[in-house]
Design a protein around this motif. Structure first.
Motif, mmCIF file in Angstrom:
data_model
loop_
_atom_site.group_PDB
_atom_site.id
_atom_site.type_symbol
_atom_site.label_atom_id
_atom_site.label_comp_id
_atom_site.label_asym_id
_atom_site.label_seq_id
_atom_site.Cartn_x
_atom_site.Cartn_y
_atom_site.Cartn_z
ATOM 1 N N ARG A 34 -6.635 85.306 24.868
ATOM 2 C CA ARG A 34 -5.861 86.379 25.743
ATOM 3 C C ARG A 34 -5.457 85.545 26.987
ATOM 4 O O ARG A 34 -4.165 85.893 27.344
ATOM 5 C CB ARG A 34 -6.584 87.591 26.106
ATOM 6 N N LEU A 35 -6.223 84.919 27.577
ATOM 7 C CA LEU A 35 -6.259 84.468 28.844
ATOM 8 C C LEU A 35 -5.019 83.133 28.717
ATOM 9 O O LEU A 35 -4.175 83.077 29.578
ATOM 10 C CB LEU A 35 -7.384 83.691 29.418
ATOM 11 N N SER A 36 -5.178 82.498 27.611
ATOM 12 C CA SER A 36 -4.110 81.579 27.383
ATOM 13 C C SER A 36 -2.685 81.919 27.383
ATOM 14 O O SER A 36 -2.028 80.810 27.667
ATOM 15 C CB SER A 36 -4.482 80.647 26.070
ATOM 16 N N VAL A 37 -2.246 82.875 27.086
ATOM 17 C CA VAL A 37 -0.993 83.472 26.978
ATOM 18 C C VAL A 37 -0.518 83.831 28.312
ATOM 19 O O VAL A 37 0.683 84.290 28.534
ATOM 20 C CB VAL A 37 -0.711 84.301 25.856
ATOM 21 N N LYS A 38 -1.431 84.217 29.382
ATOM 22 C CA LYS A 38 -0.911 84.718 30.579
ATOM 23 C C LYS A 38 -0.747 83.440 31.544
ATOM 24 O O LYS A 38 -1.218 82.399 31.330
ATOM 25 C CB LYS A 38 -2.073 85.620 31.373
ATOM 26 N N ASN A 39 0.174 83.845 32.420
ATOM 27 C CA ASN A 39 0.413 82.891 33.505
ATOM 28 C C ASN A 39 0.371 83.763 35.035
ATOM 29 O O ASN A 39 1.354 84.158 35.466
ATOM 30 C CB ASN A 39 1.908 82.338 33.294
ATOM 31 N N SER A 40 -0.889 83.628 35.244
ATOM 32 C CA SER A 40 -1.186 84.221 36.530
ATOM 33 C C SER A 40 -1.553 83.483 37.587
ATOM 34 O O SER A 40 -1.836 82.302 37.566
ATOM 35 C CB SER A 40 -2.393 85.250 36.117
ATOM 36 N N VAL A 41 -1.494 84.225 38.737
ATOM 37 C CA VAL A 41 -1.742 83.554 40.120
ATOM 38 C C VAL A 41 -3.401 83.547 40.341
ATOM 39 O O VAL A 41 -3.935 84.245 40.157
ATOM 40 C CB VAL A 41 -0.915 84.152 41.148
ATOM 41 N N PRO A 42 -3.911 82.413 40.769
ATOM 42 C CA PRO A 42 -5.495 82.492 41.020
ATOM 43 C C PRO A 42 -5.917 83.238 42.001
ATOM 44 O O PRO A 42 -5.153 83.499 42.825
ATOM 45 C CB PRO A 42 -5.576 80.896 41.263
ATOM 46 N N GLY A 43 -7.194 83.706 42.177
ATOM 47 C CA GLY A 43 -7.589 84.490 42.891
ATOM 48 C C GLY A 43 -8.303 83.614 44.099
ATOM 49 O O GLY A 43 -7.723 82.580 44.503
ATOM 50 N N PRO A 44 -9.219 84.423 44.695
ATOM 51 C CA PRO A 44 -9.729 83.700 46.012
ATOM 52 C C PRO A 44 -10.342 82.087 45.632
ATOM 53 O O PRO A 44 -10.205 81.176 46.745
ATOM 54 C CB PRO A 44 -10.803 84.563 46.506
ATOM 55 N N ASP A 45 -10.922 82.045 44.332
ATOM 56 C CA ASP A 45 -11.458 80.774 44.072
ATOM 57 C C ASP A 45 -10.682 79.609 44.063
ATOM 58 O O ASP A 45 -10.848 78.542 44.083
ATOM 59 C CB ASP A 45 -12.502 80.810 42.736
ATOM 60 N N GLY A 46 -9.187 79.788 43.689
ATOM 61 C CA GLY A 46 -8.120 79.043 43.622
ATOM 62 C C GLY A 46 -8.232 78.370 42.295
ATOM 63 O O GLY A 46 -7.355 77.458 42.008
ATOM 64 N N VAL A 47 -8.771 78.823 41.194
ATOM 65 C CA VAL A 47 -8.745 78.192 39.778
ATOM 66 C C VAL A 47 -7.934 79.141 39.195
ATOM 67 O O VAL A 47 -8.033 80.193 38.731
ATOM 68 C CB VAL A 47 -10.220 78.231 39.328
#
Length: 123
Positions: A34-47
């Motif tokens: 499910r994560l592989s189909v998303k293109n999201s901006v990273p959170g505080p960790d920058g990953v």
């Protein structure tokens, strides 16, 4: 270095429940898919999420063990709940108006992965 603080979630006492709390490889693959189909901006960790998808073959068993340990203890790391607030401008609104921006909180992808594992375990 001390481990990050964790938030207690629940108190588990039954051995039968502990067996059900172990995160399986199939569950991990499902949340990663499910994560592989998303293109999201990273959170505080920058990953970004895409990095987690790429390293899962190498780090997947360790992350699964970590998730299983936190499930057994009924804990959720506080750093996974710390967000980064970003304001997104709404089109057609004056920039100096408070209502001209939409607040979005970015969370670490690994915390979102763990949330999905918990959700799947509850369903």
């Amino acid at each position: 270095m001390a481990p990050p603080p964790a938030v207690p979630v629940a108190d588990h006492t039954s051995d039968d429940e502990d067996d059900a709390l172990e995160v399986t490889e199939v569950e991990m693959k499902a949340v990663i898919r499910r994560l592989s189909v998303k293109n999201s901006v990273p959170g505080p960790d920058g990953v970004p999420g895409r990095v987690w998808v790429l390293v899962m073959e190498t780090l997947g068993s360790r992350l699964r063990g970590l998730f299983s340990a936190y499930m057994e203890r009924g804990q959720f790391l506080l750093c996974w709940k710390t967000g980064k607030l970003v304001l997104i401008a709404k089109p057609g609104r004056p920039a100096d108006s408070p209502s001209a921006h939409r607040p979005i909180v970015l969370l670490d992808e690994v915390g979102k992965l763990f949330e999905r594992v918990i959700l799947d375990a509850l369903l």
